[in-house]
Scaffold this motif. Structure first.
Motif, mmCIF file in Angstrom:
data_model
loop_
_atom_site.group_PDB
_atom_site.id
_atom_site.type_symbol
_atom_site.label_atom_id
_atom_site.label_comp_id
_atom_site.label_asym_id
_atom_site.label_seq_id
_atom_site.Cartn_x
_atom_site.Cartn_y
_atom_site.Cartn_z
ATOM 1 N N LEU A 95 29.011 -6.825 -9.643
ATOM 2 C CA LEU A 95 28.617 -5.470 -10.052
ATOM 3 C C LEU A 95 29.692 -4.409 -9.848
ATOM 4 O O LEU A 95 29.790 -3.464 -10.622
ATOM 5 N N GLU A 96 30.453 -4.534 -8.757
ATOM 6 C CA GLU A 96 31.327 -3.391 -8.445
ATOM 7 C C GLU A 96 32.533 -3.824 -7.637
ATOM 8 O O GLU A 96 32.448 -4.724 -6.804
ATOM 9 N N LEU A 97 33.655 -3.137 -7.879
ATOM 10 C CA LEU A 97 34.850 -3.234 -7.041
ATOM 11 C C LEU A 97 35.072 -1.859 -6.429
ATOM 12 O O LEU A 97 34.970 -0.855 -7.141
ATOM 13 N N SER A 98 35.348 -1.802 -5.132
ATOM 14 C CA SER A 98 35.704 -0.519 -4.502
ATOM 15 C C SER A 98 37.025 -0.734 -3.788
ATOM 16 O O SER A 98 37.051 -1.191 -2.648
ATOM 17 N N HIS A 99 38.112 -0.409 -4.470
ATOM 18 C CA HIS A 99 39.436 -0.657 -3.886
ATOM 19 C C HIS A 99 39.724 0.255 -2.709
ATOM 20 O O HIS A 99 39.288 1.410 -2.689
ATOM 21 N N GLY A 141 36.118 11.705 -3.938
ATOM 22 C CA GLY A 141 35.154 10.650 -3.604
ATOM 23 C C GLY A 141 35.631 9.230 -3.830
ATOM 24 O O GLY A 141 34.823 8.319 -3.877
ATOM 25 N N SER A 142 36.932 9.019 -4.026
ATOM 26 C CA SER A 142 37.466 7.678 -4.280
ATOM 27 C C SER A 142 36.821 7.013 -5.495
ATOM 28 O O SER A 142 36.679 5.786 -5.537
ATOM 29 N N ASN A 143 36.443 7.829 -6.480
ATOM 30 C CA ASN A 143 35.927 7.243 -7.722
ATOM 31 C C ASN A 143 36.987 6.370 -8.380
ATOM 32 O O ASN A 143 36.671 5.403 -9.067
ATOM 33 N N ILE A 144 38.252 6.710 -8.132
ATOM 34 C CA ILE A 144 39.351 5.931 -8.722
ATOM 35 C C ILE A 144 39.291 4.474 -8.239
ATOM 36 O O ILE A 144 39.706 3.556 -8.940
ATOM 37 N N GLY A 145 38.719 4.263 -7.035
ATOM 38 C CA GLY A 145 38.650 2.914 -6.456
ATOM 39 C C GLY A 145 37.737 1.973 -7.215
ATOM 40 O O GLY A 145 37.807 0.761 -7.039
ATOM 41 N N ASN A 146 36.866 2.521 -8.055
ATOM 42 C CA ASN A 146 35.955 1.659 -8.820
ATOM 43 C C ASN A 146 36.597 1.102 -10.105
ATOM 44 O O ASN A 146 35.978 0.325 -10.822
ATOM 45 N N PHE A 147 37.834 1.523 -10.378
ATOM 46 C CA PHE A 147 38.580 0.946 -11.511
ATOM 47 C C PHE A 147 39.458 -0.192 -11.001
ATOM 48 O O PHE A 147 39.967 -0.121 -9.877
ATOM 49 N N PHE A 201 24.999 1.770 -12.821
ATOM 50 C CA PHE A 201 24.304 2.176 -11.590
ATOM 51 C C PHE A 201 23.633 3.535 -11.755
ATOM 52 O O PHE A 201 22.617 3.815 -11.147
ATOM 53 N N TYR A 202 24.284 4.405 -12.554
ATOM 54 C CA TYR A 202 23.987 5.827 -12.414
ATOM 55 C C TYR A 202 22.987 6.374 -13.434
ATOM 56 O O TYR A 202 23.301 7.274 -14.212
ATOM 57 N N ASP A 203 21.751 5.824 -13.433
ATOM 58 C CA ASP A 203 20.678 6.542 -14.131
ATOM 59 C C ASP A 203 20.115 7.542 -13.109
ATOM 60 O O ASP A 203 20.667 7.693 -12.008
ATOM 61 N N LEU A 205 19.868 7.428 -5.450
ATOM 62 C CA LEU A 205 20.173 6.434 -4.409
ATOM 63 C C LEU A 205 21.615 6.609 -3.919
ATOM 64 O O LEU A 205 21.894 6.503 -2.725
ATOM 65 N N PHE A 206 22.535 6.915 -4.853
ATOM 66 C CA PHE A 206 23.919 7.117 -4.419
ATOM 67 C C PHE A 206 24.023 8.344 -3.506
ATOM 68 O O PHE A 206 24.734 8.320 -2.505
ATOM 69 N N GLU A 207 23.267 9.396 -3.853
ATOM 70 C CA GLU A 207 23.252 10.579 -2.975
ATOM 71 C C GLU A 207 22.797 10.188 -1.571
ATOM 72 O O GLU A 207 23.346 10.647 -0.570
HETATM 73 C C1 AVI Z 1 31.170 6.038 -6.415
HETATM 74 N N1 AVI Z 1 31.954 5.118 -5.588
HETATM 75 C C2 AVI Z 1 33.202 5.744 -5.124
HETATM 76 C C3 AVI Z 1 31.193 4.446 -4.497
HETATM 77 C C4 AVI Z 1 32.115 3.471 -3.720
HETATM 78 O O1 AVI Z 1 32.167 3.584 -2.507
HETATM 79 O O2 AVI Z 1 32.781 2.662 -4.368
HETATM 80 C C5 AVI Z 1 30.000 3.705 -5.047
HETATM 81 C C6 AVI Z 1 29.263 2.909 -3.997
HETATM 82 N N2 AVI Z 1 28.889 1.676 -4.117
HETATM 83 C C7 AVI Z 1 28.248 1.267 -3.025
HETATM 84 N N3 AVI Z 1 28.239 2.261 -2.170
HETATM 85 C C8 AVI Z 1 28.848 3.312 -2.770
#
Ligand code: AVI
Length: 337
Positions: A288-292, A168-174, A41-43, A49-51
């Motif tokens: 693409l992503e898990l956010s626990h 920022g709950s970055n740990i939740g993406n693992f 995601f992070y180029d 976009l994340f900001e």
């Molecule tokens: C970086 N991370 C903690 C965000 C999240 O909430 O999992 C990434 C994100 N994905 C979609 N919105 C934000």
């Protein structure tokens, strides 16, 4: 205020990074259920976009953690009796939330230095410039490198007590096993009684979660689709972004928000750098992503299983987010991990 670029990063060539990206795309699109690792995601565009996401009305985590950090400063200072100490931030990014914490801490003590660590040199350069303006008296030594190489570098350069920030709950993406491995690796790099301030997004009403990852302005959609743009730009891909939709849903069994791109039709997409064409069935998903999301009891369990003692949990006024202050316990037997 300066920053250091670790050799392990300086020597990483663009070619090696591109090769790794190509390999990960090949593995992800060849799997029975297609996926792409969320680190892509992070180029530069994805980071912007994340900001933007962090400022969205629906995306509550940043706002909630900001509220917590703006009130914990003096209390946090009381937990750190050894002076001077070092605040080491993993994945500092734009430092927006951390600045409020640093200001509050400075009201109680100035016997600390700030060591932001980030993998991106441009993000670090921007952060150093903005800290010069916002906190001109703060001693700051940034490090551009991966987390572990950077902490190991600190082990050799200073004996000061450390407070590590993982916000920022970055740990939740693992996933859970990787999160535990990651936390235990941090534990290994630290000394007995060093501290970790770590952010966790808490379990809550599913509608609130669903809105946070499906915002009305479509920024999260653009954030997800940007991964396909990266494949187009960097690997000669031929994705038509209009033929994919973003799907964000909560999985109550896994306790996680899951993000997918879904193919809207039968299609074949060629990726030049891989000299390969991939087939997508109608409604086939790319994960693409898990956010626990967590309970306070999950946080406790995770700390205890990775060698930390929980000293304190702080929550925002809505009870949406928690920051835990954990202390390294080197009496934790390695065999228990
Ligand atoms: C970086 N991370 C903690 C965000 C999240 O909430 O999992 C990434 C994100 N994905 C979609 N919105 C934000």
């Amino acid at each position: 205020m300066t920053y250091l670029v670790l050799d392990s990063i300086r020597n990483q060539t663009q070619d090696a990074l591109k090769e790794q990206f190509a390999f990960d795309v090949l593995m992800g699109f060849s799997a029975p259920s297609k996926y792409l690792p969320s680190k892509y995601f992070y180029d530069a565009k994805g980071s912007k976009l994340f900001e933007q996401i962090t400022g969205l009305e629906e995306y509550y985590p940043t706002r909630c953690e900001f509220e917590i950090l703006s009130k914990v400063g003096s209390e946090l200072a009381e937990f750190i009796q050894d002076k001077p100490f070092e605040i080491v931030e993993l994945g500092a990014g734009d430092g927006c939330k951390t600045k409020v914490l640093l200001s509050k801490l400075l009201e109680s003590t100035d016997a600390f230095s700030y060591i932001p660590i980030d993998i991106s040199e441009s993000a670090m350069a921007d952060l150093i410039v903005s800290l010069k303006q916002s906190h001109p008296t703060l001693t700051t030594h940034g490090i551009v490198g991966d987390y572990f190489a950077s902490i190991r570098h600190l082990e050799n350069t200073s004996d000061n007590r450390k407070l590590v920030l993982l916000l920022g709950s970055n740990i939740g993406n693992f996933d859970f096993p990787s999160a535990k491995r990651f936390l235990h690796s941090i534990w290994k790099c630290l000394n007995h009684n060093d501290l970790l301030l770590i952010g966790f997004d808490l379990k809550k009403d599913i509608d609130v979660l669903t809105r946070a990852y499906n915002d009305k302005k479509g920024v999260t959609r653009a954030f997800n689709l940007n991964v396909l743009t990266r494949i187009n730009n960097e690997l000669d891909g031929e994705f038509d972004l209009n033929r994919f939709s973003h799907h964000g849903m909560y999985n109550p069994r896994h306790g996680a928000m899951e993000s997918y791109l879904v193919s809207l039709e039968q299609q074949e997409v060629h990726i030049g750098a891989l000299e390969k064409t991939f087939e997508f069935n109608p409604y086939e998903a790319i994960h693409l992503e898990l956010s626990h999301k967590y309970l306070l009891s999950d946080m406790q369990k995770m700390a205890n299983e990775t060698g930390f003692n929980v000293l304190k949990n702080w929550q925002d006024s809505q009870g949406y987010f928690a920051d835990g202050l954990w202390q390294v316990n080197k009496d934790f037997p390695e065999s228990a991990y």
